[in-house]
Enzyme design. Structure first.
Site, mmCIF file in Angstrom:
data_model
loop_
_atom_site.group_PDB
_atom_site.id
_atom_site.type_symbol
_atom_site.label_atom_id
_atom_site.label_comp_id
_atom_site.label_asym_id
_atom_site.label_seq_id
_atom_site.Cartn_x
_atom_site.Cartn_y
_atom_site.Cartn_z
ATOM 1 N N GLU A 1 -3.138 -4.969 -10.875
ATOM 2 C CA GLU A 1 -2.714 -4.634 -9.498
ATOM 3 C C GLU A 1 -3.899 -4.707 -8.541
ATOM 4 O OE1 GLU A 1 -0.144 -0.780 -10.660
ATOM 5 O OE2 GLU A 1 -2.054 -0.291 -9.763
ATOM 6 N N LYS B 1 -6.734 -3.385 -6.106
ATOM 7 C CA LYS B 1 -7.484 -2.143 -5.915
ATOM 8 C C LYS B 1 -7.606 -1.935 -4.415
ATOM 9 C CE LYS B 1 -11.607 0.303 -7.478
ATOM 10 N NZ LYS B 1 -11.664 1.116 -6.301
ATOM 11 N N ASP C 1 -8.526 -0.535 -0.929
ATOM 12 C CA ASP C 1 -9.749 0.094 -0.425
ATOM 13 C C ASP C 1 -9.388 1.136 0.635
ATOM 14 O OD1 ASP C 1 -12.399 0.585 -0.312
ATOM 15 O OD2 ASP C 1 -12.917 -1.173 0.887
ATOM 16 N N CYS D 1 -14.407 -22.270 26.152
ATOM 17 C CA CYS D 1 -14.858 -22.933 27.356
ATOM 18 C C CYS D 1 -13.638 -23.646 27.931
ATOM 19 C CB CYS D 1 -15.943 -23.947 27.003
ATOM 20 S SG CYS D 1 -16.308 -25.042 28.364
ATOM 21 N N CYS E 1 -16.119 -30.460 28.434
ATOM 22 C CA CYS E 1 -17.394 -29.773 28.155
ATOM 23 C C CYS E 1 -18.280 -30.665 27.292
ATOM 24 C CB CYS E 1 -17.134 -28.453 27.435
ATOM 25 S SG CYS E 1 -18.650 -27.660 26.862
HETATM 26 S S1 IVH Z 1 -5.456 4.145 -10.714
HETATM 27 C C1 IVH Z 1 -6.788 7.429 -13.578
HETATM 28 N N1 IVH Z 1 -4.787 2.109 -9.204
HETATM 29 O O1 IVH Z 1 -9.838 3.403 -6.913
HETATM 30 C C2 IVH Z 1 -6.611 6.185 -12.753
HETATM 31 N N2 IVH Z 1 -6.595 3.485 -8.512
HETATM 32 O O2 IVH Z 1 -12.541 3.502 -7.975
HETATM 33 C C3 IVH Z 1 -6.519 6.510 -11.323
HETATM 34 N N3 IVH Z 1 -7.599 2.823 -6.377
HETATM 35 O O3 IVH Z 1 -9.881 6.838 -7.566
HETATM 36 C C4 IVH Z 1 -6.631 5.398 -10.425
HETATM 37 N N4 IVH Z 1 -6.258 1.125 -5.997
HETATM 38 O O4 IVH Z 1 -8.657 5.967 -5.443
HETATM 39 C C5 IVH Z 1 -5.623 3.148 -9.374
HETATM 40 N N5 IVH Z 1 -4.067 0.286 -7.958
HETATM 41 C C6 IVH Z 1 -4.891 1.338 -8.115
HETATM 42 C C7 IVH Z 1 -5.901 1.655 -7.173
HETATM 43 C C8 IVH Z 1 -6.747 2.736 -7.420
HETATM 44 C C9 IVH Z 1 -7.280 1.848 -5.540
HETATM 45 C C10 IVH Z 1 -8.706 3.780 -6.164
HETATM 46 C C11 IVH Z 1 -8.403 5.201 -6.581
HETATM 47 C C12 IVH Z 1 -9.458 5.527 -7.617
HETATM 48 C C13 IVH Z 1 -10.538 4.580 -7.249
HETATM 49 C C14 IVH Z 1 -11.509 4.351 -8.381
#
Ligand code: IVH
Length: 673
Positions: free
Chosen positions: A114, A116, A118, A430, A435
Site C-alpha cells: 500500500e 505510505k 506522508d 511573456c 519574444c
Molecule cells: S501501518 C503497526 N500503513 O508510517 C503498523 N502505516 O513510519 C502501523 N503510515 O506510524 C502502521 N501510511 O503513521 C501503516 N499504509 C500505511 C501507512 C502507515 C503511512 C505511517 C504511520 C506509521 C508510520 C511509520
C-alpha cells in the site's frame, strides 16, 4: 410541526447529509451540488434550533463546536500504536521477507502493498457506532486527545455507516492535507502575511495542533484509514478484510493496493505505486508492505518498536547539498518564465550540477528558497535536477524571501514586454509572441545535435542572429548568406562558410529530426520517430485527425491534441512552407518508415553509478538517438543496465532480476554496432 414529526425529519436529513458527505469526501462521487447540500444542512440546522433537545453529538451540524481548549488531554492507547522499520533497497526488503519466511517455516505468505501516506498518524475510537475519541500517536502508548479537531474533518464519519455497529471499533490511519488544499492555504496565508508551511505534512501537523476547532475546520484536511486497533464484536482473517470493513463503515481507505506473493511481485507493485505518485491526492514517501493474514501477523509479533509483519519501503532519491548562489529567470520555448537556481557546482548521480530548476514562483514560495541558502538538490526523473528543500539552519542572516515579480521588474527578462500570470496557471508568461528569447530557445533546439544537428548553430551564434534580426523564425536560417554571417562579431569568413555548409547539409536530415526541430509541445525524439514512421510525411501529419494520430504507437490524447494545435496555427504553417521552399526534406525515406531508427530500437536502458566518459545526460541522449529508451528504475521490462563506478541499489536489483549489465566499454561498443 409536532416534535415527533420534527424528530422523524431530523433523522432523515442527517442520513441524507451523511450520505452526501460520504459521496463527496470519501468516494469523490458527489450526486448533488453545493446549493442542494446547503439547503439540507440549513433545514437541519433550523429544526435543531427549534427543537434543541433533538441535537445529538453525531449530528452533522455538530462537527465544529465547543470552546478553544487550553491544552490537549492525554489518551492511553488500548493497543499500542507502533511505528515501522524502514528499508531503502530491494536487498533490505529481501531481508525482511527472509525473516518472515524463517519465522513461518513452510507456510505460504501473502503480502499487501500500500502507499505510505506522508501525513500524521491518528486513531479514531468508536463506541456503539459513535466517534468517542480521536487521538494522535504520541509516543505510541499515550497520545493527545484531539477529538474536537478530528471531528471537523468531513471525511471522518461521526457515526459508523451500519445499522448494527460493533460495540468498540478503533480505526487507525493518517490525516493529511490535500495537495490542492495546501497550495490554496499557503496562497491565503501569503496574502495575510502569515508564515508559509513548508509542505503538506507540516501544514496538516500544524493544523491538528491548533487548540481552536473552529480554525481547524477551515483547514483542508482529509484522512485515509489503513488499520484497526482495539475491536469488539467483529473478527477478521486478513488485513484486506479489515480494510474492506473500514470501507463498509464509511471510512476512506488507501485508493491503491496490491497483493503479492514474492519479493519480485512486491518490487513490481512498489514501482507501480511510484508511477502513480503524482495522481494521488496525498503525498507519499514510499510503500508499506504488510503480511496479509492476521493470524500470521499475531505469530510474527513485534520487536520493541515495530511489528515484524510490516515494513516501510522508502523511495530514495539521489541528493546533494550545495550553495544557491543566485536565481535567474529563463524564458522557455513556449514563453514560460522559469526560475533557475545557479548553484555552486556539486557532483550528483554521475554529473556535475551547477543549475537546477525551481519550477515556478509558487514552488519557490512553498519551499521558501532564498538566494544565499544552502539547499538540497535531487535528481528527479533522472534528468532535470531540482531543489527540494532548504537547510534553514545554514541560512545567512540577511537572506530575504525571493520576490519573483520584483526580481524581473514585472517584465520579460529577455524582451522587456509585460508578463502575465493567469490565476489558474502557476507560470508567468511573456506575452510577446515574437519574444526573441522564445525564438532563441527554439533555434537552439532546432540546431541541437539531437535534432537537426547543425554544427556551429549554438547559443552564441543564435543570440547574434536573433539580436541582429537576421532570423525571425527557424526557417530563416536557410536563407542566411556567408556575407551576413561573416559580418557578425568574432565570425571569420571561414567559420561563416562552415556554418552555411552545415545548414545546407541539414536539409537532408531524416523527417523525425525536422518534426522534433519544430518544437511541438510534448513531442520528443521517441514520438517524432513514431510519427515519421507512421505518417511518412509532414503533409500526412498535417491532415491527421486526433483519432488518426492516436493510432500511432505511444501517441496519447495529450500529445495528439498538441500536434493538432500546432498544425492548426497559421504561423506554424508558414514556417513549414518556408522549410519546404528552402528544400528541407519533409518526407520519410523508406528506411525510416520501415524500422525504428537506431540500433537500440525497442530496448530500455537504466543508468546507474558514475560513468568515466559520459555524463548521465550524455549517455541518455546517445541511447535515445539510437532509438532506445531510458528509464529511471529497474524492472522486468529493463533490457540493459549500464553500470558506472559506485553503482548502488539499481545494480542489486538488476542482478536480482537477472537483467543484463553493461560496463561503459561494452555500452560504447553496442552504440557503434
Ligand atoms: S501501518 C503497526 N500503513 O508510517 C503498523 N502505516 O513510519 C502501523 N503510515 O506510524 C502502521 N501510511 O503513521 C501503516 N499504509 C500505511 C501507512 C502507515 C503511512 C505511517 C504511520 C506509521 C508510520 C511509520
Amino acid at each position: 410541526m409536532t416534535r415527533a414529526q420534527a424528530q422523524h425529519r431530523v433523522a432523515e436529513l442527517r442520513d441524507q447529509i451523511r450520505r452526501h458527505d460520504h459521496l463527496y469526501y470519501v468516494l469523490a462521487q458527489p450526486e448533488i451540488g453545493d446549493r442542494d447540500y446547503d439547503k439540507l444542512y440549513a433545514d437541519l440546522k433550523k429544526l435543531e434550533t427549534e427543537f434543541p433537545d433533538l441535537v445529538t453529538a453525531d449530528s452533522p451540524t455538530q462537527r465544529v463546536g465547543g470552546q478553544p481548549l487550553k491544552e490537549f488531554r492525554s489518551v492511553q492507547h488500548a493497543v499500542p500504536m507502533m511505528s515501522l522499520d524502514n528499508t531503502y533497497s530491494p536487498d533490505e526488503l529481501r531481508e525482511f521477507c527472509d525473516r518472515v519466511a524463517r519465522l513461518l517455516p513452510g507456510e505460504q505468505v501473502e503480502y499487501c502493498v500500500e502507499p505510505k501516506i506522508d501525513g500524521l498518524a491518528v486513531m479514531l475510537r468508536y463506541e456503539r457506532g459513535e466517534l468517542a475519541v480521536g487521538a494522535t500517536r504520541g509516543d505510541g502508548s499515550t497520545g493527545d486527545d484531539i477529538t474536537a479537531n478530528l471531528r471537523t474533518i468531513r471525511a471522518i464519519p461521526l457515526r459508523l455507516h451500519v445499522p448494527k455497529p460493533p460495540p468498540v471499533f478503533e480505526a487507525r490511519g493518517e490525516v493529511y492535507m490535500t495537495r490542492d488544499g495546501f497550495d490554496k492555504l499557503n496562497r491565503e496565508r501569503e496574502k495575510a502575511g502569515d508564515q508559509l508551511f513548508a509542505n503538506p505534512r507540516n501544514a496538516a501537523a500544524g493544523s491538528l495542533k491548533l487548540l481552536d476547532p473552529k480554525l481547524v475546520a477551515q483547514r483542508p484536511l482529509a484522512a485515509v484509514l489503513y488499520g484497526i486497533g482495539a475491536v469488539e464484536g467483529a473478527n477478521f482473517k486478513t488485513h484486506r478484510d479489515a480494510i474492506e470493513k473500514l470501507k463498509e463503515l464509511g471510512f476512506p481507505t488507501p485508493p491503491l493496493w496490491w497483493l503479492a506473493h514474492s519479493l519480485d511481485e512486491i518490487l513490481r507493485h512498489i514501482e507501480e505505486l511510484q508511477s502513480h505518485e503524482a495522481t494521488l491526492p496525498f503525498e507519499i514517501d514510499g510503500a508499506v508492505i504488510k503480511v496479509n493474514s492476521l493470524d500470521q501477523q499475531r505469530r510474527l509479533g513485534a520487536t520493541a518498536k515495530a511489528p515484524r509483519w510490516a515494513i516501510a519501503y522508502k523511495y530514495s532519491h539521489e541528493q546533494a547539498e550545495t550553495l544557491l548562489e543566485d536565481i535567474i529567470v529563463q524564458v522557455g520555448r513556449t514563453g514560460n518564465l522559469t526560475p533557475v537556481a545557479v548553484l555552486k557546482p556539486v557532483p550528483l548521480a554521475g554529473s556535475t550540477i551547477s543549475r537546477a530548476t525551481l519550477h515556478n514562483e509558487d514552488e519557490i514560495k512553498r519551499k521558501d528558497i532564498r538566494i544565499g541558502d544552502t539547499v538540497i538538490i535531487e535528481k528527479a526523473g533522472e534528468v532535470i535536477p531540482a531543489v527540494v528543500s532548504v537547510v534553514t539552519a545554514k541560512r545567512p542572516k540577511n537572506a530575504k524571501p525571493f520576490d519573483f515579480a520584483a526580481h524581473v521588474h514585472g517584465k520579460c527578462p529577455e524582451c522587456g514586454s509585460s508578463i502575465h500570470r493567469d490565476p489558474e496557471q502557476v507560470a508567468w508568461r511573456c506575452e510577446n509572441i515574437s519574444c526573441p528569447a522564445q525564438l532563441k530557445r527554439a533555434l537552439e533546439h532546432f540546431g541541437h545535435r539531437g535534432t537537426m544537428d547543425i554544427e556551429g548553430l549554438g547559443e552564441v551564434l543564435v543570440n547574434q542572429l536573433v539580436d541582429a534580426k537576421l532570423v525571425r523564425d527557424i526557417a530563416d536560417v536557410y536563407s542566411l548568406t556567408v556575407e551576413q554571417l561573416a559580418a557578425l562579431e568574432r565570425m571569420g569568413e571561414k567559420s561563416a562558410q562552415n556554418v552555411v555548409a552545415a545548414i545546407a547539409a541539414s536539409k537532408q536530415r531524416e523527417l523525425w529530426r525536422v518534426l522534433m526541430g519544430l518544437g511541438i509541445l510534448h513531442v520528443g525524439a521517441q514520438a517524432a520517430k513514431t510519427l515519421a514512421r507512421h505518417f511518412g510525411s509532414i503533409e500526412a501529419l498535417e491532415h491527421a485527425t486526433p483519432d488518426q494520430l492516436m493510432e500511432a504507437e505511444d501517441i496519447g490524447e495529450v500529445m495528439a491534441a498538441s500536434i493538432r494545435d500546432f498544425f492548426l496555427n497559421k504561423r506554424n504553417h508558414e514556417v513549414i512552407e518556408k522549410l519546404r521552399r528552402a528544400g528541407v526534406n519533409l518526407k520519410a525515406a523508406a528506411t525510416e518508415r520501415k524500422t525504428a531508427a537506431g540500433a537500440l530500437s525497442g530496448k530500455t536502458f537504466v543508468l546507474t553509478g558514475t560513468l568515466a566518459r559520459h555524463s548521465r545526460e550524455d549517455a541518455a541522449r546517445l541511447i535515445e538517438e539510437h532509438g532506445g529508451k531510458v528509464s529511471g528504475s529497474v524492472s522486468k521490462k529493463t533490457d540493459f543496465v549500464v553500470v558506472g563506478a559506485d553503482a548502488g541499489s539499481k545494480l542489486d536489483k538488476a542482478r536480482q532480476l537477472g537483467i543484463k549489465t553493461l560496463d561503459e566499454e561494452v555500452f560504447e561498443k553496442l552504440l557503434k554496432q
